[in-house]
Design a protein around this motif. Sequence first.
Motif, PDB file in Angstrom:
ATOM      1  N   ILE A 111       0.808  -1.227   0.000  1.00 35.79           N
ATOM      2  CA  ILE A 111       0.000   0.000   0.000  1.00 35.79           C
ATOM      3  C   ILE A 111       0.838   1.273   0.000  1.00 35.79           C
ATOM      4  O   ILE A 111       0.310   2.346  -0.273  1.00 35.79           O
ATOM      5  N   ALA A 112       2.128   1.168   0.295  1.00 40.04           N
ATOM      6  CA  ALA A 112       3.029   2.328   0.206  1.00 40.04           C
ATOM      7  C   ALA A 112       4.456   1.818   0.061  1.00 40.04           C
ATOM      8  O   ALA A 112       4.824   0.801   0.651  1.00 40.04           O
ATOM      9  N   ILE A 113       5.230   2.538  -0.739  1.00 39.65           N
ATOM     10  CA  ILE A 113       6.621   2.138  -0.997  1.00 39.65           C
ATOM     11  C   ILE A 113       7.480   3.397  -0.995  1.00 39.65           C
ATOM     12  O   ILE A 113       7.131   4.395  -1.627  1.00 39.65           O
ATOM     13  N   ASP A 114       8.592   3.342  -0.257  1.00 37.44           N
ATOM     14  CA  ASP A 114       9.579   4.411  -0.383  1.00 37.44           C
ATOM     15  C   ASP A 114      10.952   3.770  -0.544  1.00 37.44           C
ATOM     16  O   ASP A 114      11.048   2.561  -0.745  1.00 37.44           O
ATOM     17  N   GLU A 115      12.005   4.551  -0.439  1.00 36.25           N
ATOM     18  CA  GLU A 115      13.356   4.048  -0.697  1.00 36.25           C
ATOM     19  C   GLU A 115      13.778   2.950   0.286  1.00 36.25           C
ATOM     20  O   GLU A 115      14.542   2.055  -0.074  1.00 36.25           O
ATOM     21  N   GLU A 116      13.282   3.008   1.515  1.00 35.63           N
ATOM     22  CA  GLU A 116      13.749   2.088   2.548  1.00 35.63           C
ATOM     23  C   GLU A 116      12.701   1.102   3.049  1.00 35.63           C
ATOM     24  O   GLU A 116      13.051   0.037   3.545  1.00 35.63           O
ATOM     25  N   GLU A 117      11.413   1.471   2.945  1.00 33.47           N
ATOM     26  CA  GLU A 117      10.365   0.658   3.565  1.00 33.47           C
ATOM     27  C   GLU A 117       9.196   0.409   2.624  1.00 33.47           C
ATOM     28  O   GLU A 117       8.947   1.183   1.698  1.00 33.47           O
ATOM     29  N   VAL A 118       8.479  -0.676   2.931  1.00 29.68           N
ATOM     30  CA  VAL A 118       7.255  -1.017   2.207  1.00 29.68           C
ATOM     31  C   VAL A 118       6.164  -1.234   3.251  1.00 29.68           C
ATOM     32  O   VAL A 118       6.364  -1.968   4.222  1.00 29.68           O
ATOM     33  N   THR A 119       5.038  -0.570   3.067  1.00 36.21           N
ATOM     34  CA  THR A 119       3.894  -0.778   3.954  1.00 36.21           C
ATOM     35  C   THR A 119       3.017  -1.844   3.316  1.00 36.21           C
ATOM     36  O   THR A 119       2.649  -1.740   2.141  1.00 36.21           O
ATOM     37  N   ILE A 120       2.738  -2.898   4.095  1.00 32.36           N
ATOM     38  CA  ILE A 120       1.930  -4.012   3.599  1.00 32.36           C
ATOM     39  C   ILE A 120       0.632  -4.112   4.389  1.00 32.36           C
ATOM     40  O   ILE A 120       0.570  -3.724   5.549  1.00 32.36           O
TER      41      ILE A 120
END
Length: 154
Positions: A111-120
């Motif tokens: 549901i969200a992606i950035d350079e370091e983390e992914v929200t699942i």
Amino acid sequence: MNISNNSYVEIHYALYDESNEVVDGSRGGEPLPYIQGKGNIIPGLEQALAGRAEGEKFTVTIEPAQGYGERDVEKVSIIDRESFAGFDSIEVGMLCQIEAENGEPQLVTLIAIDEEEVTIDANHPFAGQTLNFEVEVMTVREATEAELRDGIVG
């Protein structure tokens, strides 16, 4: 024959969202087989099918509690992007199978992606939604001993 516990049933269905768009269904493919009373489909749909006969067509609205449940914020978490190093690419909305803490496979939505983390999100994609089904009962018969023992093998 009417649908009762231990009936083998095949249905065609269309699932509509609140804006009346089809978001899932079986039309254009094979009907969905299940065995009544075994929890193979969501409770609200199984209840709506009880007593129906082959050839019946109907619509039914199912609230989240009898569908895929309410959304659970505890099922949303953030993990290291490195966990997806084996993927060619990842994008928001993508469904992925990951290993849960108990070692079992788990289906999640990114549901969200950035350079370091992914929200699942491990909620079912239809969790928290009122479901509107259009259903046609295609087949009703008694389930065989093998189907009752082993489930439906597709």
